[in-house]
Design a protein around this motif. Structure first.
Motif, PDB file in Angstrom:
ATOM      1  N   GLU A   1      90.327  87.446 -17.810  1.00 44.82           N
ATOM      2  CA  GLU A   1      91.610  86.966 -17.302  1.00 44.82           C
ATOM      3  C   GLU A   1      92.491  86.431 -18.430  1.00 44.82           C
ATOM      4  O   GLU A   1      93.712  86.646 -18.418  1.00 44.82           O
ATOM      5  N   HIS A   2      91.905  85.749 -19.414  1.00 47.42           N
ATOM      6  CA  HIS A   2      92.719  85.164 -20.486  1.00 47.42           C
ATOM      7  C   HIS A   2      93.373  86.244 -21.347  1.00 47.42           C
ATOM      8  O   HIS A   2      94.399  86.001 -21.986  1.00 47.42           O
TER       9      HIS A   2
ATOM     10  N   ASP B   1      93.510  89.915 -20.155  1.00 51.91           N
ATOM     11  CA  ASP B   1      94.020  91.033 -19.350  1.00 51.91           C
ATOM     12  C   ASP B   1      94.916  90.606 -18.196  1.00 51.91           C
ATOM     13  O   ASP B   1      95.533  91.460 -17.550  1.00 51.91           O
ATOM     14  N   GLY B   2      94.977  89.308 -17.900  1.00 50.25           N
ATOM     15  CA  GLY B   2      95.893  88.832 -16.865  1.00 50.25           C
ATOM     16  C   GLY B   2      95.424  89.115 -15.448  1.00 50.25           C
ATOM     17  O   GLY B   2      94.231  89.150 -15.152  1.00 50.25           O
ATOM     18  N   LYS B   3      96.395  89.373 -14.563  1.00 50.64           N
ATOM     19  CA  LYS B   3      96.120  89.481 -13.129  1.00 50.64           C
ATOM     20  C   LYS B   3      95.177  90.624 -12.787  1.00 50.64           C
ATOM     21  O   LYS B   3      94.445  90.554 -11.799  1.00 50.64           O
TER      22      LYS B   3
ATOM     23  N   ALA C   1      92.552  91.474 -14.171  1.00 52.88           N
ATOM     24  CA  ALA C   1      91.174  91.005 -14.269  1.00 52.88           C
ATOM     25  C   ALA C   1      90.753  90.332 -12.969  1.00 52.88           C
ATOM     26  O   ALA C   1      89.629  90.550 -12.480  1.00 52.88           O
ATOM     27  N   THR C   2      91.641  89.536 -12.392  1.00 52.66           N
ATOM     28  CA  THR C   2      91.345  88.865 -11.125  1.00 52.66           C
ATOM     29  C   THR C   2      91.144  89.888 -10.018  1.00 52.66           C
ATOM     30  O   THR C   2      90.210  89.785  -9.217  1.00 52.66           O
TER      31      THR C   2
ATOM     32  N   GLU D   1      87.767  91.786 -10.619  1.00 55.36           N
ATOM     33  CA  GLU D   1      86.588  90.969 -10.351  1.00 55.36           C
ATOM     34  C   GLU D   1      86.393  90.733  -8.859  1.00 55.36           C
ATOM     35  O   GLU D   1      85.264  90.527  -8.401  1.00 55.36           O
TER      36      GLU D   1
END
Length: 231
Positions: free
Chosen positions: A142-143, A145-147, A149-150, A153
């Motif tokens: 997330e740190h 790749d941003g949204k 990644a959320t 996951e």
């Protein structure tokens, strides 16, 4: 009047001429065959050609091992003209190409890019990748790749990526290994590490295990992509 000696001499000359002519014809045939065979020898089968998309540490670590193992490796980026050093280090006939050209020539595609780059690659090239083997080694952070990644996951990174590249024979592997943990090509035979993997198609398992073995790893089959939630 022709003497027996002259007849024998004439016969010997005829035999030498015939032998010379036969050797000449044989040479022409061999040269012709070699010329015809040369293009076929230069063109490796698509099934043994690997397009490594991304030429960072991970892409190079895997690409170098596969090149040494006998695959035809193509490193693919948006700027292949900058990869001279990468290709030289890999050796074994490795080369660089654009992403589109590499995908066209390869039967095996490897994603070794930041996870956030996957949607753009899919929009541009997913159609060309259909029915090919796709090995995804990317991890979503997330740190970095941003949204996306959320989102990934939430359903599992392997499942999310497989949906982006619908129609591929998808393998999730190598993402638990750091680039610097792989052996050098000279140390493959003595390497001792496990590589868990999952697939969306059981028919691709032999290919997955061959690719893992050729990096020095031991394949650990974990089943379908839904089982890759933890990695």
């Amino acid at each position: 009047m022709t003497t027996p000696y002259s007849r024998r001499a004439q016969s010997a000359r005829v035999c030498r001429s015939l032998r010379w002519l036969s050797m000449l014809l044989l040479g022409v045939v061999l040269v012709s065959t070699a010329v015809q065979a040369a293009p076929a020898a230069e063109k490796a089968p698509i099934s043994s050609t690997i397009a490594v998309i991304g030429a960072g540490d991970m892409g190079q670590a895997l690409g170098n091992l596969w090149a040494a193992a006998g695959y035809r490796v193509i490193f693919a980026t948006r700027h292949p003209d900058t990869l001279g050093d990468v290709v030289e280090r890999a050796g074994h006939g490795a080369r660089a190409a654009t992403v589109a050209d590499a995908i066209e020539q390869a039967g095996i595609i490897v994603l070794a890019v930041p996870y956030a780059a996957e949607p753009a690659i899919a929009r541009a090239h997913a159609v060309a990748m259909k029915n090919k083997v796709l090995v995804d080694v990317d991890n979503a952070f997330e740190h970095r790749d941003g949204k996306i990644a959320t989102k990934a996951e939430a359903v599992g990174e392997a499942i999310y990526s497989a949906r982006l590249f619908e129609g591929t024979r998808f393998i999730r592997a190598f993402n638990l290994n750091s680039a610097h943990s792989f052996p050098t090509p000279a140390m493959v035979e003595s390497a001792d590490f496990e590589v868990p993997y999952t697939v969306n198609d059981d028919s691709v398992r032999p290919m997955a295990e061959a690719l893992i073995h050729d990096t020095g790893g031991t394949p650990v089959y974990e089943g379908g992509l839904e089982n890759a939630r933890e990695y």
